[in-house]
Design an enzyme around this catalytic site. Structure first.
Site, PDB file in Angstrom:
ATOM      1  N   ASP A 191       0.812  -1.199  -0.004  1.00 47.58           N
ATOM      2  CA  ASP A 191      -0.156  -0.102   0.054  1.00 47.58           C
ATOM      3  C   ASP A 191       0.920   1.288   0.144  1.00 47.58           C
ATOM      4  O   ASP A 191       1.936   1.216  -0.477  1.00 47.58           O
ATOM      5  CB  ASP A 191      -1.050   0.098   1.175  1.00 47.58           C
ATOM      6  CG  ASP A 191      -2.239   0.475   1.060  1.00 47.58           C
ATOM      7  OD1 ASP A 191      -2.418   1.679   0.711  1.00 47.58           O
ATOM      8  OD2 ASP A 191      -3.193  -0.126   0.815  1.00 47.58           O
ATOM      9  N   HIS A 223      -4.048   5.726   3.526  1.00 46.32           N
ATOM     10  CA  HIS A 223      -4.407   4.594   2.988  1.00 46.32           C
ATOM     11  C   HIS A 223      -3.953   3.409   3.553  1.00 46.32           C
ATOM     12  O   HIS A 223      -4.548   2.507   3.846  1.00 46.32           O
ATOM     13  CB  HIS A 223      -4.222   4.609   1.438  1.00 46.32           C
ATOM     14  CG  HIS A 223      -5.441   3.542   0.800  1.00 46.32           C
ATOM     15  ND1 HIS A 223      -4.872   2.501   0.438  1.00 46.32           N
ATOM     16  CD2 HIS A 223      -6.628   3.723   0.373  1.00 46.32           C
ATOM     17  CE1 HIS A 223      -5.944   1.709  -0.299  1.00 46.32           C
ATOM     18  NE2 HIS A 223      -7.176   2.583  -0.140  1.00 46.32           N
ATOM     19  N   ASN A 321     -13.737   0.522  -7.360  1.00 48.61           N
ATOM     20  CA  ASN A 321     -14.778   1.359  -6.542  1.00 48.61           C
ATOM     21  C   ASN A 321     -15.449   2.284  -7.957  1.00 48.61           C
ATOM     22  O   ASN A 321     -15.945   3.636  -7.825  1.00 48.61           O
ATOM     23  CB  ASN A 321     -14.472   2.444  -5.794  1.00 48.61           C
ATOM     24  CG  ASN A 321     -13.563   1.647  -4.540  1.00 48.61           C
ATOM     25  OD1 ASN A 321     -14.030   0.797  -4.108  1.00 48.61           O
ATOM     26  ND2 ASN A 321     -12.341   2.316  -3.988  1.00 48.61           N
ATOM     27  N   SER A 393     -11.344  -0.938  -0.689  1.00 45.58           N
ATOM     28  CA  SER A 393      -9.982  -0.822  -0.332  1.00 45.58           C
ATOM     29  C   SER A 393     -10.015  -1.430   1.188  1.00 45.58           C
ATOM     30  O   SER A 393      -9.117  -2.015   1.717  1.00 45.58           O
ATOM     31  CB  SER A 393      -9.212   0.548  -0.265  1.00 45.58           C
ATOM     32  OG  SER A 393      -8.486   0.547  -1.515  1.00 45.58           O
TER      33      SER A 393
END
Length: 444
Positions: A191, A223, A321, A393
């Site tokens: 990430d 994130h 998404n 996520s």
């Protein structure tokens, strides 16, 4: 002979560019190629590419010796070979790209060669509207489920979510009721890095490494810290309810996306190789790139996922998404669309597909495998705090955490056994499998 060559331009060449070419929907090619070799004849493939396509000299990276691989990946005069995975990120001159592709097609020792693309973190950044209904966690033991309807079971669990003790997501997957904690199981989070000083996470970090040139592993974006927290946040955090699925799992934090939340395939590959060499049992990848309807899965990621399974590591990834339900739904992102990577959809707190969650539009691996909480999920934030985020996520590290619990509960299970156990334990939902796969993730 190469199984699949991503060649959308006839000549096998992506557009030449100095700083990145955007081809709609943020599909950005770097000009490099990712090449996978047959492990039994790797040297033959390297020799063929060197002779026919004049690729840049190879720097070899083996085992946990990541060294200065981030800087190597940035250099235009060097190709990088990850020996454990028999995979390379290859620098080649624009006029030689066609020769590289034709050589890969003809050479038996080369499994696949595909243009390197950019990959992105997958939080939801558009304005969010709350769902209109709320339902409690309704998963009970199998014998109870067999005797009760969904509504009866939900009513027995209570009228609404109460997050005083733990987040609604943990309640939905029953993590707080599990008798296992993920003790000692290594989970790699690929990430934007991690806040290594976060009081909730510092004790959970097994190792941390940046594969982004010029950036440390410290998470500026937020994130990566959020995802790591969902995997392994403690039972008793510094503030607020419990939010971590597997509180005694060990985190391997690989920074493969920049502080801006993006990075090329080569950095993802480097993080995967590092995670496998550190004996991660599961790799959590809350990242991806959009694909078009009908687009086939990337053979590079699929082959790497198969090789990782053989080495004891399962990969889970976010479905993406891009949907805007009920107006439109979009296909599962890459690399989650690979058959050997577990694809995760997001549920809102009504336990229905989140409005943004992608669906099984494409065949050949583009299905949803399982669904998990991905709406307004509370977890750790850089600076020692907390934040609420939404996206597939956020659903993905819930799944990675449950894989850690399953690994502890079934110590003799192979990596290839874990997806079946995960899917068998899911609670069936009332939505189509194209949206939620086997159903709601459940902790053992």
């Amino acid at each position: 002979m190469a199984d699949h060559l991503m060649d959308s331009y006839g000549s096998g060449e992506p557009p030449s560019r100095p700083n990145g070419t955007v081809l709609g929907d943020e599909s950005e090619y770097t000009g490099r190629y990712v090449v996978l070799f047959d492990p039994s004849s790797q040297e033959e493939g390297i020799s063929a590419l060197s002779s026919a396509a004049g690729i840049a000299p190879l720097e070899r990276v083996a085992g946990a010796e990541a060294g200065n691989v981030a800087e190597l990946l940035q250099r235009p005069d060097v190709s990088v070979l990850f020996q454990d995975l028999s995979a390379a990120v290859v620098e080649v001159r624009p006029e030689q790209r066609h020769a590289l592709v034709t050589t890969a097609e003809a050479e038996p020792s080369i499994v696949t060669a595909e243009p390197e693309r950019m990959v992105y973190a997958l939080p939801v950044t558009t304005p969010q509207q709350a769902p209109t209904a709320f339902f409690p966690a309704f998963r009970s033991d199998d014998d109870v489920i067999a005797r009760h309807t969904r509504a009866e079971t939900a009513a027995a669990q209570g009228p609404s979510w109460n997050e005083d003790g733990c987040t609604w997501g943990l309640q939905a997957i029953r993590a707080q009721l599990s008798h296992v904690t993920g003790d000692g199981v290594k989970v790699a989070v690929l990430d934007t890095g991690v806040d290594t000083d976060h009081p909730d996470l510092a004790g959970r970090l097994e190792a941390a490494k940046s594969f982004v040139p010029g950036e440390t592993v410290e998470d500026v974006h937020g994130h990566g810290t959020h995802c790591a927290g969902t995997v392994a946040g403690p039972v008793h955090p510094q503030k607020g309810p419990r939010y971590g699925v597997a509180p005694e799992a060990r985190i391997l934090a690989a920074k493969v996306l920049s502080n801006a939340g993006k990075g090329p395939d080569g950095q993802i590959l480097a993080g995967m190789a590092w995670a496998v060499s550190h004996e991660a049992r599961v790799i959590s990848m809350s990242l991806g790139a959009r694909v078009r309807p009908g687009e086939i899965f990337p053979q590079t990621y699929e082959t790497l996922a198969v090789r990782a399974l053989a080495l004891g590591t399962l990969i889970v990834a976010a479905a993406g998404n891009d949907s805007r339900r009920p107006v439109r739904t979009e296909p599962v992102n890459r690399p989650a669309n690979c058959p050997s990577i577990l694809s995760v959809a997001a549920l809102d707190n009504a336990l229905t597909p989140a409005y943004f969650s992608n669906t099984a539009v494409n065949d050949q691996g583009g299905e949803i495998n399982i669904a998990a909480p991905g709406w307004q999920v509370r977890s750790a934030a850089p600076g020692g705090g907390y934040q609420v985020m939404s996206g597939t996520s956020m659903a993905t590290p819930h799944v990675a955490g449950v894989v850690a619990l399953l690994t502890q509960a079934h110590a003799d299970a192979s990596a290839a056994d874990l997806p079946a156990a995960l899917i068998a334990g899911a609670y069936p939902l009332g939505q189509p499998a194209v949206d939620v796969g086997a159903g709601l993730l459940q902790a053992p």
